[in-house]
Design a protein around this motif. Structure first.
Motif, mmCIF file in Angstrom:
data_model
loop_
_atom_site.group_PDB
_atom_site.id
_atom_site.type_symbol
_atom_site.label_atom_id
_atom_site.label_comp_id
_atom_site.label_asym_id
_atom_site.label_seq_id
_atom_site.Cartn_x
_atom_site.Cartn_y
_atom_site.Cartn_z
ATOM 1 N N LYS A 35 7.950 22.209 7.108
ATOM 2 C CA LYS A 35 6.563 22.184 6.642
ATOM 3 C C LYS A 35 5.607 22.540 7.772
ATOM 4 O O LYS A 35 4.648 23.315 7.567
ATOM 5 N N VAL A 36 5.849 22.015 8.965
ATOM 6 C CA VAL A 36 4.994 22.312 10.116
ATOM 7 C C VAL A 36 5.071 23.798 10.468
ATOM 8 O O VAL A 36 4.051 24.441 10.741
ATOM 9 N N ALA A 86 3.082 25.796 7.966
ATOM 10 C CA ALA A 86 1.643 25.628 8.188
ATOM 11 C C ALA A 86 1.180 26.426 9.400
ATOM 12 O O ALA A 86 0.112 27.056 9.378
ATOM 13 N N LEU A 87 1.979 26.411 10.468
ATOM 14 C CA LEU A 87 1.620 27.188 11.660
ATOM 15 C C LEU A 87 1.610 28.680 11.352
ATOM 16 O O LEU A 87 0.729 29.410 11.817
ATOM 17 N N VAL A 97 -1.670 29.531 9.473
ATOM 18 C CA VAL A 97 -2.941 29.508 10.208
ATOM 19 C C VAL A 97 -2.961 30.496 11.363
ATOM 20 O O VAL A 97 -4.041 30.847 11.857
ATOM 21 N N VAL A 118 -2.720 22.313 13.160
ATOM 22 C CA VAL A 118 -1.638 21.662 12.427
ATOM 23 C C VAL A 118 -1.189 20.436 13.207
ATOM 24 O O VAL A 118 -0.905 20.523 14.406
ATOM 25 N N CYS A 119 -1.134 19.295 12.532
ATOM 26 C CA CYS A 119 -0.647 18.068 13.163
ATOM 27 C C CYS A 119 0.864 18.165 13.310
ATOM 28 O O CYS A 119 1.572 18.362 12.320
ATOM 29 N N ASP A 120 1.373 18.025 14.530
ATOM 30 C CA ASP A 120 2.807 18.174 14.760
ATOM 31 C C ASP A 120 3.590 16.926 14.369
ATOM 32 O O ASP A 120 4.822 16.931 14.431
ATOM 33 N N GLY A 144 2.290 17.351 9.847
ATOM 34 C CA GLY A 144 2.129 18.686 9.262
ATOM 35 C C GLY A 144 0.817 18.907 8.540
ATOM 36 O O GLY A 144 0.631 19.953 7.909
ATOM 37 N N LEU A 173 -3.153 19.801 7.928
ATOM 38 C CA LEU A 173 -4.096 20.752 8.520
ATOM 39 C C LEU A 173 -5.294 19.988 9.074
ATOM 40 O O LEU A 173 -5.847 19.108 8.416
#
Length: 281
Positions: free
Chosen positions: A93-94, A97-98, A101, A183-185, A188, A190
Motif C-alpha cells: 500500500k505504501v 501511494a508513493l 504521488v 505518504v506516512c511510512d 500508508g 496520505l
C-alpha cells in the motif's frame, strides 16, 4: 458508544465468557494469548478487519504466558504469520501511494486544454496584427473616431492575449512540487505537506496509525528473537559437532598409545619365554 467503551465492553464480555474456559479451547483467540488480536486494532477505520468472534480473556492470556505450553503449541508462529501478512500488505500500500504521488503527471492534468489555448492565442495574435494597418488607414483618411474604436478593441484583444499566454505557461497547483502529498511510512496514509502540528499529532495518535505501529514493532521483535535463537542454535550445533569429533578421536585405536609394557607386547613376550626355557635346560 465510543471505541474505548466498545473495546472495554468486548473485554468484559470476553472475561465473562471465559469463566471456566481453558486457553486451549477452540473458541479462545490464540492471537490474544500471544500478544494482541489484530481485529481489535482497526475497529471503525478504513482498514477494519471485521469483528473477531472468539473469546479475548486477559486471565487466560496470563495463564498461557506463565505456562510451560508457551512457545510449544504453535500459537506464536500462527500469530506472527498473520501480522507479517498484514505488514506486507501495508508495504504494498505504501509503495502504491508513493508511486501515485511521485509519478510524472500527464500533460492534460498539468495544464488542461493547453493545445486549445495555444490555438486561440495564435488567432488573437493574427487579428491584432491585422488591426495595426487598419488603424493607420482609418487615421490617414480622417476617420479618427473609427480609428480610436479599432485601437481600443485591439488593446482589449492584446490584454486577452497576455492573460491567455499566462494560462498556457501555468501549471495546475495540485502538481506543484511544494503541494504534493506525502505518504506516512507507518500506515500508508496520505499527508498534506506543511500541515498544522495538531493535525499531524492527531494522525500519529489515530487508531490506524497506532495499530500498524504496534504490528511493526511486534514483527521487528519477532525477527530479533528469531535471529538470536538461530544464532544460539548455530553455536550449539557447532559445539555438538566439535564434541562429536573429539569423542571420535578418543575412541580411535590409532589415537591411543599402546598402554602395555614393552615386555607385555606379544612379540617380546614370546622371546622372553624362549630365553627362560633355555636357562632352565
Amino acid at each position: 458508544m465510543t471505541d474505548t467503551a466498545r473495546q472495554l465492553l468486548q473485554e468484559l464480555m470476553g472475561e465473562l465468557q471465559g469463566g471456566g474456559k481453558q486457553y486451549t479451547d477452540s473458541d479462545v483467540c490464540k492471537d490474544h494469548l500471544v500478544d494482541f488480536c489484530p481485529h481489535q486494532l482497526f475497529t471503525n477505520t478504513k482498514v477494519d478487519l471485521g469483528p473477531c468472534d472468539l473469546i479475548h480473556d486477559n486471565r487466560l492470556r496470563t495463564a498461557y504466558q506463565s505456562s510451560s505450553d508457551k512457545n510449544h503449541l504453535g500459537y506464536e508462529s500462527s500469530f506472527y504469520d498473520r501480522i507479517q501478512r498484514l505488514s506486507h500488505d501495508l508495504q504494498r500500500k505504501v509503495r502504491r501511494a508513493l508511486d501515485r504521488v511521485t509519478a510524472e503527471a500527464d500533460e492534460q492534468l498539468i495544464n488542461p486544454r493547453k493545445e486549445e489555448k495555444e490555438e486561440r492565442a495564435i488567432i488573437l495574435d493574427e487579428r491584432i496584427k491585422l488591426m495595426v494597418p487598419q488603424i493607420q488607414e482609418l487615421g490617414e483618411s480622417g476617420r479618427v473616431n473609427e480609428a480610436l474604436g479599432v485601437f481600443e478593441h485591439m488593446e482589449r484583444m492584446t490584454s486577452d492575449l497576455d492573460a491567455l499566454k499566462e494560462r498556457i505557461n501555468s501549471v495546475n497547483p495540485l502538481f506543484k512540487n511544494e503541494n504534493r502529498l506525502g505518504v506516512c511510512d507507518v500506515c500508508g496514509a496520505l499527508l498534506v505537506p506543511n500541515d498544522a502540528a495538531k493535525r499531524l499529532d492527531a494522525h500519529n495518535e489515530g487508531k490506524q496509525h497506532q495499530g500498524y505501529l504496534r504490528i511493526q514493532k511486534a514483527v521487528e521483535e519477532y525477527e530479533r528473537t528469531r535471529e538470536s535463537s538461530g544464532q544460539s542454535r548455530e553455536r550449539g550445533s557447532h559445539r555438538s559437532r566439535h564434541d562429536a569429533r573429539t569423542r571420535s578421536r578418543n575412541r580411535s585405536p590409532y589415537s591411543q598409545p599402546d598402554r602395555r609394557s614393552h615386555d607385555d607386547h606379544p612379540r617380546y613376550s614370546y622371546r622372553n619365554n624362549s630365553r627362560r626355557r633355555r636357562r632352565n635346560d
